[in-house]
Design a protein around this motif. Structure first.
Motif, PDB file in Angstrom:
ATOM      1  N   MET A  40       0.837  -1.204   0.000  1.00 28.79           N
ATOM      2  CA  MET A  40       0.000   0.000   0.000  1.00 28.79           C
ATOM      3  C   MET A  40       0.870   1.252   0.000  1.00 28.79           C
ATOM      4  O   MET A  40       0.561   2.224  -0.705  1.00 28.79           O
ATOM      5  N   THR A  41       1.934   1.236   0.774  1.00 26.94           N
ATOM      6  CA  THR A  41       2.841   2.381   0.828  1.00 26.94           C
ATOM      7  C   THR A  41       3.448   2.648  -0.549  1.00 26.94           C
ATOM      8  O   THR A  41       3.510   3.790  -0.999  1.00 26.94           O
ATOM      9  N   ILE A  44       0.710   4.107  -2.812  1.00 25.16           N
ATOM     10  CA  ILE A  44       0.415   5.501  -2.459  1.00 25.16           C
ATOM     11  C   ILE A  44       1.529   6.421  -2.952  1.00 25.16           C
ATOM     12  O   ILE A  44       1.268   7.485  -3.508  1.00 25.16           O
ATOM     13  N   LYS A  45       2.789   6.010  -2.772  1.00 28.33           N
ATOM     14  CA  LYS A  45       3.910   6.832  -3.232  1.00 28.33           C
ATOM     15  C   LYS A  45       3.870   7.015  -4.743  1.00 28.33           C
ATOM     16  O   LYS A  45       4.073   8.116  -5.252  1.00 28.33           O
ATOM     17  N   ILE A  47       1.255   6.689  -6.819  1.00 25.66           N
ATOM     18  CA  ILE A  47       0.074   7.465  -7.204  1.00 25.66           C
ATOM     19  C   ILE A  47       0.281   8.936  -6.862  1.00 25.66           C
ATOM     20  O   ILE A  47      -0.020   9.819  -7.668  1.00 25.66           O
ATOM     21  N   ARG A  48       0.805   9.202  -5.682  1.00 27.94           N
ATOM     22  CA  ARG A  48       1.031  10.599  -5.275  1.00 27.94           C
ATOM     23  C   ARG A  48       2.069  11.267  -6.185  1.00 27.94           C
ATOM     24  O   ARG A  48       1.891  12.415  -6.607  1.00 27.94           O
ATOM     25  N   ARG A  66      -6.050  18.404  -2.347  1.00 27.86           N
ATOM     26  CA  ARG A  66      -6.884  17.824  -1.281  1.00 27.86           C
ATOM     27  C   ARG A  66      -7.702  18.901  -0.593  1.00 27.86           C
ATOM     28  O   ARG A  66      -8.887  18.722  -0.313  1.00 27.86           O
ATOM     29  N   ARG A 144      -7.061  12.970 -11.155  1.00 27.20           N
ATOM     30  CA  ARG A 144      -7.244  11.830 -10.245  1.00 27.20           C
ATOM     31  C   ARG A 144      -7.770  10.613 -11.002  1.00 27.20           C
ATOM     32  O   ARG A 144      -7.303   9.499 -10.805  1.00 27.20           O
ATOM     33  N   TYR A 151      -3.036   3.370 -12.830  1.00 26.94           N
ATOM     34  CA  TYR A 151      -2.559   2.451 -11.798  1.00 26.94           C
ATOM     35  C   TYR A 151      -3.443   1.204 -11.694  1.00 26.94           C
ATOM     36  O   TYR A 151      -2.937   0.094 -11.608  1.00 26.94           O
TER      37      TYR A 151
END
Length: 177
Positions: A40-41, A44-45, A47-48, A66, A144, A151
């Motif tokens: 997950m980390t 998230i990295k 995608i961010r 956000r 988004r 992804y």
């Protein structure tokens, strides 16, 4: 740059170890949970990072995006006496009020929000989304969607639904503690 198992999937084992307890802890479900956390980390990295790259031409950071989305989803975001207070924005973003002030400063400088005095409390400030802010929220939504499709696009809708259900259930249990 040095990579860690969190940054590089090549260093992650595809299945949890089944041997005796070692430096990483006992084998079994805890290892699966830790591996899930690492996956997950990484997600998230990635995608961010991609979202940040896509928002950069618009001069918007992921944190600002956000905040804009949070403001846009608040009832009355364009009406001075109903717009969200700065302190409420900080609470919803789970950041310190000072950090929210910094984010709003940048958004105001870009013409995406305006500050308005709170008629009920002279010390409070309400944040109004401008027309340019609304347009930015639309662009953010497109970015988004594009990044999410890049992804998760090859993942079946059923698997996406399953992951979403699991994460929502985990969040509900965690938040209930």
């Amino acid at each position: 740059m040095t990579t860690t198992p969190t940054d590089d999937p090549a260093h992650s084992s595809p299945t949890p170890p089944t041997g005796p307890a070692g430096p990483a802890g006992p084998a079994g479900p805890a290892d699966t949970a830790a591996e899930l956390t690492d996956a997950m980390t990484r997600a998230i990295k990635r995608i961010r990072r991609r979202t940040s790259e896509r928002l950069e031409p618009y001069g918007i950071t992921p944190g600002q995006a956000r905040a804009l989305r949070t403001l846009a989803h608040a009832p009355g975001c364009e009406v001075p006496d109903r717009a969200m207070r700065l302190s409420d924005l900080a609470d919803r973003l789970h950041i310190a009020p000072r950090s929210a002030t910094t984010v709003v400063d940048a958004l105001e400088e870009a013409g995406l929000v305006e500050r308005s005095p709170d008629p009920a409390d002279r010390r409070a400030v309400r944040i109004l989304l401008t027309e340019a802010g609304r347009a930015a929220v639309e662009r953010i939504g497109l970015v988004r969607h594009e990044v999410a499709q890049e992804y998760f696009g090859e993942v079946s809708p059923a698997d996406q639904d399953a992951v979403l259900r699991v994460l929502r259930a985990a969040e509900t249990r965690y938040a209930g503690r």
